[in-house]
Scaffold this active site. Structure first.
Site, PDB file in Angstrom:
ATOM      1  CB  ALA A   4      -0.879  -0.018   1.242  1.00  0.00           C
ATOM      2  CD  GLU A  19       1.954  -5.419   5.912  1.00  0.00           C
ATOM      3  OE1 GLU A  19       2.723  -6.343   6.256  1.00  0.00           O
ATOM      4  OE2 GLU A  19       1.224  -5.486   4.914  1.00  0.00           O
TER       5      GLU A  19
HETATM    6  N1  COA Z   1       4.645   3.197  -0.818  1.00  0.00           N
HETATM    7  C1  COA Z   1       5.019   4.357  -1.369  1.00  0.00           C
HETATM    8  N2  COA Z   1       6.147   4.496  -2.083  1.00  0.00           N
HETATM    9  C2  COA Z   1       6.914   3.415  -2.238  1.00  0.00           C
HETATM   10  C3  COA Z   1       6.578   2.163  -1.693  1.00  0.00           C
HETATM   11  C4  COA Z   1       5.384   2.079  -0.945  1.00  0.00           C
HETATM   12  N3  COA Z   1       4.948   0.938  -0.419  1.00  0.00           N
HETATM   13  N4  COA Z   1       7.554   1.284  -2.005  1.00  0.00           N
HETATM   14  C5  COA Z   1       8.455   1.954  -2.739  1.00  0.00           C
HETATM   15  N5  COA Z   1       8.079   3.236  -2.882  1.00  0.00           N
HETATM   16  C6  COA Z   1       8.770   4.325  -3.608  1.00  0.00           C
HETATM   17  C7  COA Z   1       9.960   4.838  -2.855  1.00  0.00           C
HETATM   18  O1  COA Z   1       9.574   5.793  -1.882  1.00  0.00           O
HETATM   19  C8  COA Z   1      10.753   5.444  -3.982  1.00  0.00           C
HETATM   20  O2  COA Z   1      10.153   6.667  -4.362  1.00  0.00           O
HETATM   21  P1  COA Z   1      11.079   7.983  -4.637  1.00  0.00           P
HETATM   22  O3  COA Z   1      11.965   7.569  -5.783  1.00  0.00           O
HETATM   23  O4  COA Z   1      10.084   9.027  -5.001  1.00  0.00           O
HETATM   24  O5  COA Z   1      11.826   8.219  -3.379  1.00  0.00           O
HETATM   25  C9  COA Z   1      10.505   4.471  -5.147  1.00  0.00           C
HETATM   26  O6  COA Z   1       9.303   3.786  -4.826  1.00  0.00           O
HETATM   27  C10 COA Z   1      11.603   3.452  -5.329  1.00  0.00           C
HETATM   28  O7  COA Z   1      11.798   2.767  -4.097  1.00  0.00           O
HETATM   29  P2  COA Z   1      13.209   2.602  -3.375  1.00  0.00           P
HETATM   30  O8  COA Z   1      12.956   2.386  -1.920  1.00  0.00           O
HETATM   31  O9  COA Z   1      14.108   3.725  -3.757  1.00  0.00           O
HETATM   32  O10 COA Z   1      13.741   1.261  -4.076  1.00  0.00           O
HETATM   33  P3  COA Z   1      14.782   0.222  -3.467  1.00  0.00           P
HETATM   34  O11 COA Z   1      15.134  -0.684  -4.579  1.00  0.00           O
HETATM   35  O12 COA Z   1      15.871   0.903  -2.731  1.00  0.00           O
HETATM   36  O13 COA Z   1      13.946  -0.608  -2.369  1.00  0.00           O
HETATM   37  C11 COA Z   1      12.027  -1.792  -1.515  1.00  0.00           C
HETATM   38  C12 COA Z   1      12.866  -1.413  -2.746  1.00  0.00           C
HETATM   39  C13 COA Z   1      10.770  -2.520  -2.014  1.00  0.00           C
HETATM   40  C14 COA Z   1      12.823  -2.734  -0.604  1.00  0.00           C
HETATM   41  C15 COA Z   1      11.634  -0.515  -0.727  1.00  0.00           C
HETATM   42  O14 COA Z   1      11.076   0.407  -1.647  1.00  0.00           O
HETATM   43  C16 COA Z   1      10.623  -0.729   0.363  1.00  0.00           C
HETATM   44  O15 COA Z   1      10.963  -1.223   1.427  1.00  0.00           O
HETATM   45  N6  COA Z   1       9.351  -0.344   0.120  1.00  0.00           N
HETATM   46  C17 COA Z   1       8.307  -0.432   1.105  1.00  0.00           C
HETATM   47  C18 COA Z   1       7.812  -1.825   1.270  1.00  0.00           C
HETATM   48  C19 COA Z   1       6.751  -1.897   2.340  1.00  0.00           C
HETATM   49  O16 COA Z   1       6.981  -1.661   3.511  1.00  0.00           O
HETATM   50  N7  COA Z   1       5.523  -2.260   1.925  1.00  0.00           N
HETATM   51  C20 COA Z   1       4.430  -2.444   2.816  1.00  0.00           C
HETATM   52  C21 COA Z   1       3.659  -1.190   2.965  1.00  0.00           C
HETATM   53  S1  COA Z   1       2.313  -1.449   4.063  1.00  0.00           S
END
Ligand code: COA
Length: 261
Positions: free
Chosen positions: A67, A135
């Site tokens: 999300a 989460e």
């Molecule tokens: N919600 C909003 N934005 C998100 C997102 C999420 N769940 N997951 C990734 N993004 C965004 C990042 O903020 C970033 O945006 P920006 O370029 O404007 O800063 C973009 O997507 C790329 O993500 P980034 O974190 O830079 O990529 P990464 O390869 O370093 O890491 C993940 C990838 C998936 C490990 C990391 O993005 C992450 O941990 N995301 C959240 C996962 C999560 O907790 N999901 C459950 C939510 S309830």
């Protein structure tokens, strides 16, 4: 198909291809995208052209990375319950759809992404897929049905471990746990595998497929007697023209032509 901003949709030979298209945010599911999914699935139910659905994420890196955390960060005690119930409602539409829905999981399927994949009837993973419910890292728990569906799919011990640690698992581990049906090397191959499954299902009696969805889902509904649902659904099938066609075709040693009636 309903007007959409964050979902690409294309219908080809009876299959509706849906692509969550917010690649710069790793296809994170914001409320607008969730509403688009709701509208699409409401249409899928009545659209006779659509016989099956494939859902994937845009690009190679991510199916859906959860999300949208920028929206989660704004929740309060009053609207958080509604937020979760809304997501649960949309994912139930997918799960209860009488047409088969397959998730092609390319890359990250985290949080709401893992939950959406689990609401689909089957999951085909690309080798780079990563599943997780992270989460707890945000001080919350899965809210779009994840605590329930993950437990049903992989069992209590493993579900607890994944949700409490927030760890991600790869495609092989996901397959070993029963979270994933097949693993393919590339997204194209994974879509091909999902198409093969759907095309096979499309040669079967559509009403019977819908009844299988209801019966399988009844396993997870504590208020429903699944055996009763099965017997009722069996009887509904026998009322159909497809039942007459299927049994006659067998006895006449020919291939059945099902009409979904
Ligand atoms: N919600 C909003 N934005 C998100 C997102 C999420 N769940 N997951 C990734 N993004 C965004 C990042 O903020 C970033 O945006 P920006 O370029 O404007 O800063 C973009 O997507 C790329 O993500 P980034 O974190 O830079 O990529 P990464 O390869 O370093 O890491 C993940 C990838 C998936 C490990 C990391 O993005 C992450 O941990 N995301 C959240 C996962 C999560 O907790 N999901 C459950 C939510 S309830």
């Amino acid at each position: 198909m309903a007007e959409t901003k964050n979902i690409l949709s294309e219908e080809k030979e009876g299959i509706l291809y849906l692509t969550v298209n917010r690649e710069s945010k790793l296809n994170a599911l914001n409320i607008d995208t969730l509403e688009e999914i709701r509208n699409i699935f409401n249409e899928v139910v009545d659209n006779k052209e659509i016989k099956g659905v494939i859902i994937t994420g845009s690009g190679e890196k991510s199916f859906i990375a959860g999300a949208d955390i920028s929206e989660i960060a704004e929740l309060n005690e009053l609207n958080a319950r509604k937020f979760a119930e809304n997501g649960q409602e949309v994912f139930s539409l997918i799960e209860n759809c009488h047409k088969p829905v397959i998730a092609v999981v390319n890359g990250f399927a985290l949080g709401g992404g893992c939950e959406l994949a689990m609401a689909c009837h089957m999951r085909v993973a690309v080798a780079n897929a990563k599943f997780g419910q992270p989460e707890v890292n945000l001080g919350i728990i899965p809210g779009y049905g994840g605590t329930q569906r993950l437990t049903y799919l992989i069992g209590r011990g493993k579900a607890n471990e994944l949700m409490m640690t927030g760890d991600m698992i790869g495609a092989e581990e996901a397959k070993r746990l029963g979270l994933v049906n097949h693993i393919l090397a590339t997204k194209e191959e994974a879509i091909g595998q999902a198409e093969d499954i759907l095309k096979k299902i499309m040669t079967k009696a559509p009403l019977a497929i819908g009844m299988i969805v209801d019966c399988v889902n009844s396993v997870y509904n504590r208020e429903e007697n699944g055996y009763q649902t099965e017997a009722n659904s069996f009887a509904r099938c026998v009322k159909s023209g497809d039942y007459k066609e299927g049994t006659s075709a067998f006895l006449e040693k020919r291939k059945p032509i099902f009409k979904g009636e």
